[in-house]
Scaffold this motif. Structure first.
Motif, PDB file in Angstrom:
ATOM      1  N   LEU A 210      29.987  31.505 -15.321  1.00 51.04           N
ATOM      2  CA  LEU A 210      29.071  32.346 -14.710  1.00 51.04           C
ATOM      3  C   LEU A 210      27.556  32.232 -15.720  1.00 51.04           C
ATOM      4  CD1 LEU A 210      30.999  35.754 -14.477  1.00 51.04           C
ATOM      5  CD2 LEU A 210      30.331  34.144 -12.664  1.00 51.04           C
ATOM      6  N   ALA A 211      27.886  31.480 -16.718  1.00 51.08           N
ATOM      7  CA  ALA A 211      26.521  31.411 -17.698  1.00 51.08           C
ATOM      8  C   ALA A 211      25.920  30.093 -17.270  1.00 51.08           C
ATOM      9  CB  ALA A 211      26.764  31.396 -19.007  1.00 51.08           C
ATOM     10  N   TYR A 212      26.392  29.183 -16.447  1.00 46.15           N
ATOM     11  CA  TYR A 212      25.577  27.865 -15.892  1.00 46.15           C
ATOM     12  C   TYR A 212      24.210  28.270 -15.375  1.00 46.15           C
ATOM     13  CZ  TYR A 212      30.273  25.539 -16.496  1.00 46.15           C
ATOM     14  OH  TYR A 212      31.548  24.971 -16.667  1.00 46.15           O
ATOM     15  N   THR A 213      23.345  27.159 -16.073  1.00 45.42           N
ATOM     16  CA  THR A 213      21.933  27.565 -15.318  1.00 45.42           C
ATOM     17  C   THR A 213      21.885  26.889 -14.071  1.00 45.42           C
ATOM     18  OG1 THR A 213      21.184  25.218 -16.650  1.00 45.42           O
ATOM     19  CG2 THR A 213      21.183  27.460 -17.727  1.00 45.42           C
ATOM     20  N   PRO A 214      20.650  27.183 -13.357  1.00 47.50           N
ATOM     21  CA  PRO A 214      20.478  26.353 -12.218  1.00 47.50           C
ATOM     22  C   PRO A 214      20.576  24.652 -12.322  1.00 47.50           C
ATOM     23  CG  PRO A 214      19.272  28.288 -12.047  1.00 47.50           C
ATOM     24  CD  PRO A 214      19.949  28.208 -13.463  1.00 47.50           C
ATOM     25  N   GLY A 215      19.957  24.371 -13.619  1.00 52.53           N
ATOM     26  CA  GLY A 215      19.996  22.952 -13.747  1.00 52.53           C
ATOM     27  C   GLY A 215      21.142  22.415 -14.097  1.00 52.53           C
ATOM     28  N   ALA A 216      22.086  23.007 -15.077  1.00 50.73           N
ATOM     29  CA  ALA A 216      23.497  22.601 -15.291  1.00 50.73           C
ATOM     30  C   ALA A 216      24.309  22.482 -13.696  1.00 50.73           C
ATOM     31  CB  ALA A 216      24.125  23.366 -16.248  1.00 50.73           C
ATOM     32  N   LEU A 217      24.040  23.297 -12.919  1.00 47.08           N
ATOM     33  CA  LEU A 217      24.876  23.268 -11.480  1.00 47.08           C
ATOM     34  C   LEU A 217      24.406  21.986 -10.570  1.00 47.08           C
ATOM     35  CD1 LEU A 217      24.992  27.154 -10.756  1.00 47.08           C
ATOM     36  CD2 LEU A 217      26.868  25.704 -11.423  1.00 47.08           C
ATOM     37  N   ALA A 218      22.963  21.865 -10.733  1.00 49.85           N
ATOM     38  CA  ALA A 218      22.320  20.712 -10.236  1.00 49.85           C
ATOM     39  C   ALA A 218      23.039  19.446 -10.898  1.00 49.85           C
ATOM     40  CB  ALA A 218      20.977  20.844 -10.134  1.00 49.85           C
ATOM     41  N   ASN A 219      23.085  19.432 -12.155  1.00 51.36           N
ATOM     42  CA  ASN A 219      23.606  18.170 -12.605  1.00 51.36           C
ATOM     43  C   ASN A 219      25.114  17.899 -12.171  1.00 51.36           C
ATOM     44  OD1 ASN A 219      23.424  16.083 -14.578  1.00 51.36           O
ATOM     45  ND2 ASN A 219      24.367  17.243 -15.899  1.00 51.36           N
ATOM     46  N   PHE A 220      25.934  18.945 -12.273  1.00 51.70           N
ATOM     47  CA  PHE A 220      27.111  18.784 -11.708  1.00 51.70           C
ATOM     48  C   PHE A 220      27.339  18.218 -10.294  1.00 51.70           C
ATOM     49  CE2 PHE A 220      28.723  21.924 -14.932  1.00 51.70           C
ATOM     50  CZ  PHE A 220      29.225  21.149 -15.899  1.00 51.70           C
ATOM     51  N   ASP A 221      26.557  18.837  -9.648  1.00 49.59           N
ATOM     52  CA  ASP A 221      26.012  18.201  -7.989  1.00 49.59           C
ATOM     53  C   ASP A 221      25.971  17.056  -7.881  1.00 49.59           C
ATOM     54  OD1 ASP A 221      27.088  20.907  -7.162  1.00 49.59           O
ATOM     55  OD2 ASP A 221      24.671  21.362  -6.562  1.00 49.59           O
ATOM     56  N   ARG A 222      25.062  16.424  -8.668  1.00 50.81           N
ATOM     57  CA  ARG A 222      24.611  15.164  -8.942  1.00 50.81           C
ATOM     58  C   ARG A 222      25.616  14.420  -9.246  1.00 50.81           C
ATOM     59  NH1 ARG A 222      23.894  11.676 -12.472  1.00 50.81           N
ATOM     60  NH2 ARG A 222      23.627  13.404 -14.281  1.00 50.81           N
ATOM     61  N   ILE A 223      26.413  14.651 -10.292  1.00 52.87           N
ATOM     62  CA  ILE A 223      27.381  13.881 -10.848  1.00 52.87           C
ATOM     63  C   ILE A 223      28.513  13.795  -9.662  1.00 52.87           C
ATOM     64  CG2 ILE A 223      29.456  13.831 -12.370  1.00 52.87           C
ATOM     65  CD1 ILE A 223      27.576  15.021 -14.366  1.00 52.87           C
ATOM     66  N   GLY A 224      28.915  14.614  -8.965  1.00 50.04           N
ATOM     67  CA  GLY A 224      29.860  14.912  -8.220  1.00 50.04           C
ATOM     68  C   GLY A 224      29.656  13.779  -6.938  1.00 50.04           C
ATOM     69  N   MET A 225      28.306  14.113  -6.573  1.00 52.99           N
ATOM     70  CA  MET A 225      27.884  13.405  -5.093  1.00 52.99           C
ATOM     71  C   MET A 225      27.805  11.774  -5.697  1.00 52.99           C
ATOM     72  SD  MET A 225      28.321  15.587  -2.850  1.00 52.99           S
ATOM     73  CE  MET A 225      27.466  14.686  -1.665  1.00 52.99           C
ATOM     74  N   GLU A 226      27.312  11.598  -6.784  1.00 56.93           N
ATOM     75  CA  GLU A 226      27.350   9.974  -7.132  1.00 56.93           C
ATOM     76  C   GLU A 226      28.745   9.372  -7.163  1.00 56.93           C
ATOM     77  OE1 GLU A 226      25.199   9.904 -10.704  1.00 56.93           O
ATOM     78  OE2 GLU A 226      22.995  10.224  -9.682  1.00 56.93           O
ATOM     79  N   ASP A 227      29.848  10.192  -7.218  1.00 59.08           N
ATOM     80  CA  ASP A 227      31.176   9.709  -7.491  1.00 59.08           C
ATOM     81  C   ASP A 227      31.840   9.608  -6.178  1.00 59.08           C
ATOM     82  OD1 ASP A 227      33.958   9.263  -7.793  1.00 59.08           O
ATOM     83  OD2 ASP A 227      33.775  10.227  -9.935  1.00 59.08           O
TER      84      ASP A 227
END
Length: 151
Positions: free
Chosen positions: A130-147
């Motif tokens: 719940l404490a993830y920032t929008p930037g952290a969530l975007a980073n996770f999205d990027r990592i996932g989409m690149e894999d």
């Protein structure tokens, strides 16, 4: 001298973690791997073992003393390995992989596992996320989409 007991029997890849990163690890005879499921006491155990390794209760940077090889979101694996290789003290490595996703070494390499009731770990991980920032969530999205396995 370390002895390879077995190679990983499976690969674990998520938005946050990648077991393939452990292939870059060159074990030392006295390495300590703290491997727990997320939110089950990893940092607590790293602090305890770090105080024993460093011989002091003084605060220390957990990321500098205990590199996290399988984390995809902190630093490139080359940077993490360089930090680990530069350490002169007994190395302490953080891990959130199951044991069958790691190369298992003998000859002095030690593995520490901490378990916690799954219900507690689940709620703790929920509250943590719940404490993830929008930037952290975007980073996770990027990592996932690149894999290709995830994306």
């Amino acid at each position: 001298m370390t002895t390879l007991i077995r190679l990983p029997s499976r690969e674990v890849r998520t938005w946050a973690f990648d077991s393939r990163r452990w292939s870059h690890w060159r074990p030392r005879e006295d390495d300590i791997v703290v491997g727990t499921y997320p939110k089950c006491g990893t940092t607590w155990m790293q602090r305890i073992v770090g105080m024993l390794v460093l011989g002091s209760a003084e605060p220390f940077s957990i990321n500098d003393v205990s590199p996290w090889l399988d984390a995809r979101f902190h630093q490139p694996i080359e940077v993490v390995v360089a930090i680990a290789e530069a350490q002169a003290h007994r190395r302490l490595l953080k891990c959130h992989m199951p044991l069958d996703a790691l190369p298992l070494h003998g000859g002095g390499v030690r593995y520490i596992h901490v378990a916690r009731d799954g219900r507690d770990a689940c709620l703790s991980l929920h509250n943590h996320s719940l404490a993830y920032t929008p930037g952290a969530l975007a980073n996770f999205d990027r990592i996932g989409m690149e894999d290709p396995q995830i994306g």
